[in-house]
Design a protein around this motif. Structure first.
Motif, mmCIF file in Angstrom:
data_model
loop_
_atom_site.group_PDB
_atom_site.id
_atom_site.type_symbol
_atom_site.label_atom_id
_atom_site.label_comp_id
_atom_site.label_asym_id
_atom_site.label_seq_id
_atom_site.Cartn_x
_atom_site.Cartn_y
_atom_site.Cartn_z
ATOM 1 N N SER A 87 -55.845 -32.351 -30.233
ATOM 2 C CA SER A 87 -57.289 -32.371 -30.033
ATOM 3 C C SER A 87 -57.871 -31.000 -29.723
ATOM 4 N N ASN A 88 -57.032 -30.050 -29.358
ATOM 5 C CA ASN A 88 -57.554 -28.743 -28.945
ATOM 6 C C ASN A 88 -57.182 -27.588 -29.868
ATOM 7 N N PHE A 89 -56.418 -27.867 -30.924
ATOM 8 C CA PHE A 89 -56.034 -26.802 -31.853
ATOM 9 C C PHE A 89 -56.231 -27.254 -33.305
ATOM 10 N N GLN A 90 -57.294 -28.001 -33.541
ATOM 11 C CA GLN A 90 -57.549 -28.529 -34.885
ATOM 12 C C GLN A 90 -57.844 -27.433 -35.896
ATOM 13 N N ALA A 91 -58.298 -26.291 -35.425
ATOM 14 C CA ALA A 91 -58.715 -25.224 -36.350
ATOM 15 C C ALA A 91 -57.553 -24.428 -36.912
ATOM 16 N N ILE A 92 -56.320 -24.703 -36.427
ATOM 17 C CA ILE A 92 -55.164 -23.935 -36.892
ATOM 18 C C ILE A 92 -54.338 -24.816 -37.828
ATOM 19 N N PRO A 93 -54.391 -24.570 -39.124
ATOM 20 C CA PRO A 93 -53.736 -25.470 -40.092
ATOM 21 C C PRO A 93 -52.250 -25.671 -39.844
ATOM 22 N N ARG A 94 -51.518 -24.603 -39.535
ATOM 23 C CA ARG A 94 -50.064 -24.739 -39.367
ATOM 24 C C ARG A 94 -49.741 -25.642 -38.185
ATOM 25 N N VAL A 95 -50.523 -25.498 -37.125
ATOM 26 C CA VAL A 95 -50.342 -26.366 -35.964
ATOM 27 C C VAL A 95 -50.708 -27.802 -36.307
ATOM 28 N N ALA A 96 -51.847 -27.969 -36.975
ATOM 29 C CA ALA A 96 -52.305 -29.314 -37.326
ATOM 30 C C ALA A 96 -51.298 -30.027 -38.220
ATOM 31 N N ASP A 97 -50.728 -29.306 -39.191
ATOM 32 C CA ASP A 97 -49.746 -29.924 -40.088
ATOM 33 C C ASP A 97 -48.491 -30.358 -39.325
ATOM 34 N N LYS A 98 -48.011 -29.478 -38.456
ATOM 35 C CA LYS A 98 -46.798 -29.797 -37.703
ATOM 36 C C LYS A 98 -47.042 -30.956 -36.740
ATOM 37 N N LEU A 99 -48.212 -30.986 -36.127
ATOM 38 C CA LEU A 99 -48.522 -32.064 -35.197
ATOM 39 C C LEU A 99 -48.672 -33.396 -35.924
ATOM 40 N N ALA A 100 -49.184 -33.353 -37.142
ATOM 41 C CA ALA A 100 -49.292 -34.590 -37.917
ATOM 42 C C ALA A 100 -47.915 -35.177 -38.176
ATOM 43 N N GLU A 101 -46.950 -34.304 -38.474
ATOM 44 C CA GLU A 101 -45.571 -34.766 -38.671
ATOM 45 C C GLU A 101 -45.005 -35.348 -37.368
ATOM 46 N N ASP A 102 -45.245 -34.629 -36.261
ATOM 47 C CA ASP A 102 -44.746 -35.109 -34.966
ATOM 48 C C ASP A 102 -45.350 -36.455 -34.606
ATOM 49 N N ALA A 103 -46.666 -36.563 -34.805
ATOM 50 C CA ALA A 103 -47.350 -37.804 -34.449
ATOM 51 C C ALA A 103 -46.827 -38.968 -35.271
ATOM 52 N N ALA A 104 -46.586 -38.710 -36.561
ATOM 53 C CA ALA A 104 -46.055 -39.776 -37.421
ATOM 54 C C ALA A 104 -44.671 -40.208 -36.952
ATOM 55 N N ALA A 105 -43.852 -39.224 -36.552
ATOM 56 C CA ALA A 105 -42.500 -39.544 -36.070
ATOM 57 C C ALA A 105 -42.554 -40.351 -34.785
ATOM 58 N N LEU A 106 -43.421 -39.937 -33.847
ATOM 59 C CA LEU A 106 -43.534 -40.667 -32.586
ATOM 60 C C LEU A 106 -44.132 -42.056 -32.792
ATOM 61 N N ASP A 107 -45.077 -42.151 -33.728
ATOM 62 C CA ASP A 107 -45.639 -43.480 -34.023
ATOM 63 C C ASP A 107 -44.561 -44.405 -34.574
ATOM 64 N N ASP A 108 -43.705 -43.859 -35.430
ATOM 65 C CA ASP A 108 -42.618 -44.662 -35.985
ATOM 66 C C ASP A 108 -41.655 -45.100 -34.875
ATOM 67 N N ILE A 109 -41.351 -44.173 -33.978
ATOM 68 C CA ILE A 109 -40.477 -44.515 -32.854
ATOM 69 C C ILE A 109 -41.126 -45.579 -31.978
ATOM 70 N N ALA A 110 -42.432 -45.416 -31.727
ATOM 71 C CA ALA A 110 -43.149 -46.392 -30.908
ATOM 72 C C ALA A 110 -43.137 -47.765 -31.577
ATOM 73 N N ASP A 111 -43.303 -47.773 -32.902
ATOM 74 C CA ASP A 111 -43.264 -49.048 -33.630
ATOM 75 C C ASP A 111 -41.890 -49.697 -33.514
ATOM 76 N N GLN A 112 -40.847 -48.862 -33.644
ATOM 77 C CA GLN A 112 -39.495 -49.400 -33.524
ATOM 78 C C GLN A 112 -39.242 -49.939 -32.122
#
Length: 542
Positions: free
Chosen positions: A318-343
């Motif tokens: 929520s605080n580094f949306q303007a940095i593409p490399r950070v945003a891309d990496k966080l999207a991957e992390d969030a997807a991984a954690l969401d998958d773990i949470a679902d499991q």
């Protein structure tokens, strides 16, 4: 965020009063004679040396260009006079201003009207940077030379010299903006620039001069940036130090980190956006983002604190949306954690079960991913060292009268024993009990055997390569050891029975109800036999 977080050094304003046209009170269309007369007249009222210097500038065709660019090229003398007397930005609205003239006017009035509110400051920065981007060199030079022609001065035709003069004027604009920002409370300045950058992005435009102004802003924000980075590192270290021993103490620390990052984003978002649009990296923001991201990763990988990890990751996102490399990496992390949470949720749904045991004084029996509970005692799943369960059918005179069920488990210090007569509860709970602790118990048994140690189950001593059974004798029994390839197994009368070779008279019956972990041992043995293994540790592969 405190008002004093950004300290901007005082810089000299671009003041109209020092412009030679203002000093002598003449216009861009006055000729040499009028300028000479004005210099004589004004020297009687103000500093004579200033008047002579102003005259020398305005009567020298080459030196005059700086004064013209600092005045209102292309604007009539009457309109220029109204600009000089203006005291607010609103006073400029109806004047025919554009380009260099409009920039000079806004900066001059902005210096007089400072401190400005956030909306007016954003308006000034927008106007100055947008007008600077729209300057036409040919049109500007034409406006200047048209006034020169009226005044009787030769046209300015040196393109290189003009470009240099205009570049110097741009630097004066930057210094003038710095002066206005110096007079502006930090909170107002930050909010104005933050809102301006967002509106620019929404309109898909970002003037070049605004990038330069943000560069200046970034330099002056360095004391704040350094202090915030140090505070962030302290917060990160504290979170890491408490994650293992005091996870309950993490909430206020994460909340404090969130406030820190929110303040950081308010101050540095213009810097982040500018750097991204220019294909550069805001190293301070990116470094902080990845430092906090690493905390999120550690909270999960090292301590299995999924929800804390997700909270920290959300703060970064929520605080580094303007940095593409950070945003891309966080999207991957969030997807991984969401998958773990679902499991985890699927596992919770598979395991969670509760029932009340007893007719009058009921006691709660429950299992979920946090552990097993009975009569108010809670056993975390990882602490459960053994479990057993089974049933005994009852009858009177050969007539079945029901079944007694038993489920028991313990952690080495405590043992929970549950006895009841409800078959549906028994089936439902033992099914979930297996899912909850089965893998952990199987692994623990196999690891023990693989290490060369033996485990006693009732009358049998289980080893990785061999098993010790009881051989019946005329007077008692004795131990008899066999390799696993020599024995056979069968289920009989509520027990897991291991039989020695034919004629050996060796056997051990391990009651499911009374002997700890027999259910898990049976799975390992049968799996090893079906796979043709002679070592139990190889039941599920090497």
């Amino acid at each position: 965020m405190k008002e004093e977080v950004v300290s901007i050094e005082v810089m000299e304003n671009m003041a109209l009063a020092t412009n030679p046209f203002a000093v002598l009170n003449v216009t861009t269309r006055d000729d040499r004679e009028r300028i000479m007369e004005a210099a004589e007249d004004r020297s009687l009222m103000i500093d004579a040396e200033k008047c002579q210097d102003a005259r020398a500038v305005l009567t020298n065709p080459r030196r005059r260009i700086d004064a013209e660019l600092a005045w209102f090229p292309g604007v009539s003398p009457s309109a220029a006079s109204r600009v000089v007397s203006a005291r607010t930005l609103d006073d400029l609205d109806e004047l025919p201003l554009g380009g260099v003239a409009k920039i000079n006017a806004y900066l001059a009035v902005g210096a007089v009207a400072s401190p400005l509110g956030k909306d007016r400051l954003a308006r000034l920065l927008d106007t100055v940077s947008t007008e600077a981007d729209g300057i036409s060199i040919d049109a500007l030079l034409r406006d200047i030379n048209e006034d020169r022609e009226v005044a009787g001065f030769p046209p300015f035709n040196s393109t290189d010299a003009f470009d240099q003069a205009l570049a110097e004027r741009r630097q004066e604009w930057r210094r003038a903006v710095a002066g206005i920002l110096t007079a502006t409370p930090s909170l107002v300045m930050v909010e104005a620039l933050y809102n301006l950058v967002d509106s620019m992005l929404a309109e898909e435009r970002f003037p070049r001069l605004l990038h330069e102004l943000i560069d200046d802003y970034s330099l002056r924000a360095q004391p704040f940036i350094k202090a915030e980075l140090e505070a962030a590192q302290r917060a990160i270290s504290k979170i890491r130090s408490l994650a293992a021993s005091r996870p309950d103490a993490l909430e206020p620390l994460i909340a404090a980190l969130g406030k820190l990052l929110s303040t950081w984003e308010q101050i540095t978002r213009p810097i982040q956006v500018s750097a991204t649009l220019l294909g550069r990296t805001d190293e301070d923001s990116e470094g902080l983002a990845f430092a906090v991201r690493s905390v999120s990763i550690d909270l999960f990988n090292d301590h299995q604190l999924l929800e804390h990890s997700r909270r920290v990751l959300l703060l970064v996102a929520s605080n580094f949306q303007a940095i593409p490399r950070v945003a891309d990496k966080l999207a991957e992390d969030a997807a991984a954690l969401d998958d773990i949470a679902d499991q985890r949720q699927l596992r919770e749904d598979e395991i969670a079960y509760a029932a009340d045991i007893g007719t009058f004084n009921k006691s709660r029996l429950s299992v979920d991913t946090s552990g097993l509970s009975w009569k108010g005692e809670h056993y975390p799943l990882h602490s459960v060292a053994f479990a057993r369960w089974g049933a005994i059918s009852r009858s009177v005179n050969g007539i079945p009268t029901g079944t007694d069920y038993l489920i028991a488990w313990g952690d080495g210090r405590r043992t929970a024993t549950v006895e009841f007569r409800n078959g549906k509860i028994f089936e439902a709970f033992t099914n979930r009990l297996w899912k909850a602790i089965g893998e952990h118990r199987l692994t623990a048994i196999i690891d023990t055997l693989r290490s060369g140690r033996t485990i006693r189950f009732g009358t049998a001593v289980i080893g990785n390569d061999t098993v010790v059974l009881k051989r019946k004798k005329m007077f008692g029994e004795e131990d008899a050891e066999f390799s696993w390839s020599e024995v056979s197994v069968v289920t009989r009368d509520g027990s897991f029975v291991i039989n020695g070779p034919s004629g050996s008279k060796a056997s051990s019956a391990l009651s499911y109800r009374d002997v700890n972990n027999v259910h898990f041992l049976e799975v390992i043995v049968r799996k090893a036999f079906s796979a043709g293994r002679v070592r139990l540790s190889e039941a599920f592969g090497n």
